[in-house]
Design a protein around this motif. Sequence first.
Motif, mmCIF file in Angstrom:
data_model
loop_
_atom_site.group_PDB
_atom_site.id
_atom_site.type_symbol
_atom_site.label_atom_id
_atom_site.label_comp_id
_atom_site.label_asym_id
_atom_site.label_seq_id
_atom_site.Cartn_x
_atom_site.Cartn_y
_atom_site.Cartn_z
ATOM 1 N N LEU A 1 9.284 -12.210 -0.779
ATOM 2 C CA LEU A 1 9.151 -12.571 0.629
ATOM 3 C C LEU A 1 9.232 -11.294 1.453
ATOM 4 C CD1 LEU A 1 9.009 -14.893 2.703
ATOM 5 C CD2 LEU A 1 11.473 -14.919 2.698
ATOM 6 N N HIS A 2 8.163 -10.984 2.147
ATOM 7 C CA HIS A 2 8.135 -9.797 3.005
ATOM 8 C C HIS A 2 8.654 -10.181 4.389
ATOM 9 C CE1 HIS A 2 5.947 -7.544 0.017
ATOM 10 N NE2 HIS A 2 5.098 -8.566 -0.117
ATOM 11 N N ILE A 3 9.781 -9.595 4.753
ATOM 12 C CA ILE A 3 10.407 -9.975 6.018
ATOM 13 C C ILE A 3 10.105 -8.979 7.132
ATOM 14 C CG2 ILE A 3 12.250 -11.238 4.886
ATOM 15 C CD1 ILE A 3 14.105 -8.881 5.570
ATOM 16 N N GLU A 4 9.316 -7.954 6.854
ATOM 17 C CA GLU A 4 9.032 -6.947 7.876
ATOM 18 C C GLU A 4 8.376 -7.538 9.132
ATOM 19 O OE1 GLU A 4 8.104 -6.367 4.592
ATOM 20 O OE2 GLU A 4 9.823 -5.085 4.174
ATOM 21 N N PRO A 5 7.391 -8.455 8.999
ATOM 22 C CA PRO A 5 6.826 -9.040 10.228
ATOM 23 C C PRO A 5 7.858 -9.838 11.026
ATOM 24 C CG PRO A 5 5.423 -9.548 8.350
ATOM 25 C CD PRO A 5 6.652 -8.888 7.826
ATOM 26 N N LEU A 6 8.782 -10.479 10.318
ATOM 27 C CA LEU A 6 9.830 -11.237 11.010
ATOM 28 C C LEU A 6 10.771 -10.290 11.745
ATOM 29 C CD1 LEU A 6 10.692 -13.827 8.222
ATOM 30 C CD2 LEU A 6 9.161 -14.132 10.166
ATOM 31 N N LEU A 7 11.108 -9.180 11.108
ATOM 32 C CA LEU A 7 11.989 -8.203 11.754
ATOM 33 C C LEU A 7 11.321 -7.596 12.973
ATOM 34 C CD1 LEU A 7 13.530 -6.372 8.673
ATOM 35 C CD2 LEU A 7 14.653 -7.938 10.248
ATOM 36 N N GLU A 21 23.757 -5.524 17.702
ATOM 37 C CA GLU A 21 24.894 -5.410 16.790
ATOM 38 C C GLU A 21 24.762 -6.362 15.613
ATOM 39 O OE1 GLU A 21 28.252 -6.200 19.214
ATOM 40 O OE2 GLU A 21 28.013 -4.381 20.387
ATOM 41 N N LEU A 22 23.691 -7.136 15.582
ATOM 42 C CA LEU A 22 23.526 -8.125 14.527
ATOM 43 C C LEU A 22 22.659 -7.557 13.415
ATOM 44 C CD1 LEU A 22 22.867 -11.218 16.781
ATOM 45 C CD2 LEU A 22 24.994 -10.564 15.693
ATOM 46 N N ASN A 23 22.934 -7.990 12.205
ATOM 47 C CA ASN A 23 22.175 -7.571 11.032
ATOM 48 C C ASN A 23 21.042 -8.585 10.842
ATOM 49 O OD1 ASN A 23 21.257 -6.757 8.557
ATOM 50 N ND2 ASN A 23 23.277 -6.653 7.611
ATOM 51 N N TYR A 24 19.859 -8.288 11.426
ATOM 52 C CA TYR A 24 18.747 -9.228 11.405
ATOM 53 C C TYR A 24 18.238 -9.539 10.002
ATOM 54 C CZ TYR A 24 18.504 -9.008 16.488
ATOM 55 O OH TYR A 24 18.786 -9.092 17.818
ATOM 56 N N PRO A 25 18.090 -8.558 9.103
ATOM 57 C CA PRO A 25 17.644 -8.924 7.749
ATOM 58 C C PRO A 25 18.601 -9.902 7.060
ATOM 59 C CG PRO A 25 17.466 -6.560 8.062
ATOM 60 C CD PRO A 25 18.162 -7.110 9.264
ATOM 61 N N ALA A 26 19.890 -9.677 7.223
ATOM 62 C CA ALA A 26 20.871 -10.578 6.611
ATOM 63 C C ALA A 26 20.794 -11.967 7.237
ATOM 64 C CB ALA A 26 22.274 -9.997 6.753
ATOM 65 N N MET A 27 20.516 -12.040 8.538
ATOM 66 C CA MET A 27 20.385 -13.346 9.189
ATOM 67 C C MET A 27 19.170 -14.103 8.646
ATOM 68 S SD MET A 27 21.425 -12.492 13.123
ATOM 69 C CE MET A 27 21.300 -14.169 13.713
ATOM 70 N N LYS A 79 13.637 -17.024 18.881
ATOM 71 C CA LYS A 79 12.737 -15.867 18.921
ATOM 72 C C LYS A 79 11.705 -15.942 17.809
ATOM 73 C CE LYS A 79 15.575 -12.155 20.844
ATOM 74 N NZ LYS A 79 16.196 -10.866 20.508
ATOM 75 N N LEU A 80 12.154 -16.328 16.606
ATOM 76 C CA LEU A 80 11.232 -16.432 15.479
ATOM 77 C C LEU A 80 10.190 -17.518 15.714
ATOM 78 C CD1 LEU A 80 13.424 -16.046 12.275
ATOM 79 C CD2 LEU A 80 11.672 -14.503 13.101
ATOM 80 N N SER A 81 10.613 -18.659 16.235
ATOM 81 C CA SER A 81 9.677 -19.762 16.426
ATOM 82 C C SER A 81 8.674 -19.475 17.541
ATOM 83 C CB SER A 81 10.423 -21.058 16.706
ATOM 84 O OG SER A 81 11.115 -20.961 17.928
ATOM 85 N N GLU A 82 9.073 -18.682 18.527
ATOM 86 C CA GLU A 82 8.158 -18.351 19.617
ATOM 87 C C GLU A 82 7.099 -17.344 19.187
ATOM 88 O OE1 GLU A 82 10.697 -17.065 22.769
ATOM 89 O OE2 GLU A 82 11.174 -19.107 23.400
ATOM 90 N N SER A 83 7.392 -16.540 18.180
ATOM 91 C CA SER A 83 6.415 -15.563 17.708
ATOM 92 C C SER A 83 5.524 -16.189 16.640
ATOM 93 C CB SER A 83 7.127 -14.332 17.148
ATOM 94 O OG SER A 83 7.767 -14.662 15.936
ATOM 95 N N LYS A 84 4.449 -15.508 16.299
ATOM 96 C CA LYS A 84 3.516 -16.011 15.298
ATOM 97 C C LYS A 84 3.880 -15.481 13.911
ATOM 98 C CE LYS A 84 -1.365 -16.343 14.413
ATOM 99 N NZ LYS A 84 -2.628 -15.660 14.482
ATOM 100 N N ALA A 85 4.988 -14.782 13.809
ATOM 101 C CA ALA A 85 5.360 -14.099 12.563
ATOM 102 C C ALA A 85 5.609 -15.071 11.420
ATOM 103 C CB ALA A 85 6.594 -13.240 12.801
ATOM 104 N N LEU A 86 6.231 -16.208 11.682
ATOM 105 C CA LEU A 86 6.500 -17.175 10.612
ATOM 106 C C LEU A 86 5.209 -17.712 9.991
ATOM 107 C CD1 LEU A 86 9.497 -19.237 12.028
ATOM 108 C CD2 LEU A 86 9.510 -17.773 10.032
ATOM 109 N N GLU A 87 4.225 -17.980 10.833
ATOM 110 C CA GLU A 87 2.947 -18.465 10.324
ATOM 111 C C GLU A 87 2.269 -17.406 9.463
ATOM 112 O OE1 GLU A 87 0.669 -19.652 13.696
ATOM 113 O OE2 GLU A 87 2.198 -21.075 14.364
#
Length: 168
Positions: A1-7, A21-27, A79-87
């Motif tokens: 799973l490539h998470i770079e577009p999500l980040l 201050e949050l660890n986005y990859p871990a989230m 934020k994730l749902s508003e972007s097109k990154a998940l699709e």
Amino acid sequence: LHIEPLLFAVSKKTVYGAPTELNYPAMIYALVVRIVERIPTIKDLVKRLRHDFLFHLECGFLFSDRIPSEASFSRFAKKLSESKALEDVQETLLLQAIQEGFITDDVVAIDATHFESRDQSTPQERKPKAEPKKRGRKSKAEQEAFQKEKQERDEQKTMYEKTIENQL
């Protein structure tokens, strides 16, 4: 799973503003693990992250990272749902699965699994606000009516309820 577009979709675009201050990859990993481990709510996920130290580390959080709150996870998911990154990530994952032979059919459908939603609370009837008491001195008519009521109450009291002055 490539998470770079999500980040890229959730990261800050400028250096100005509040620091992240949050660890986005871990989230992201924690949200994926939530589905795999069948953790029903974000509240349960946060509780497990706080109490299960190995789970905390397996999701990618460091010793120095603080556990994100439910609100942080909610803002992150918004934020994730508003972007097109998940699709985009889903599409690349689907193409990769077709190329590797995991999916052989020409027709692919997305599963819309049933989930229970929480009912909205019933709206409460609003009570009209009581008029605030007037501050300051009472008018003469009000003062006279108050004095009459006070005198009637004093007359109705028994001997032992009256003040010592009135008892003598």
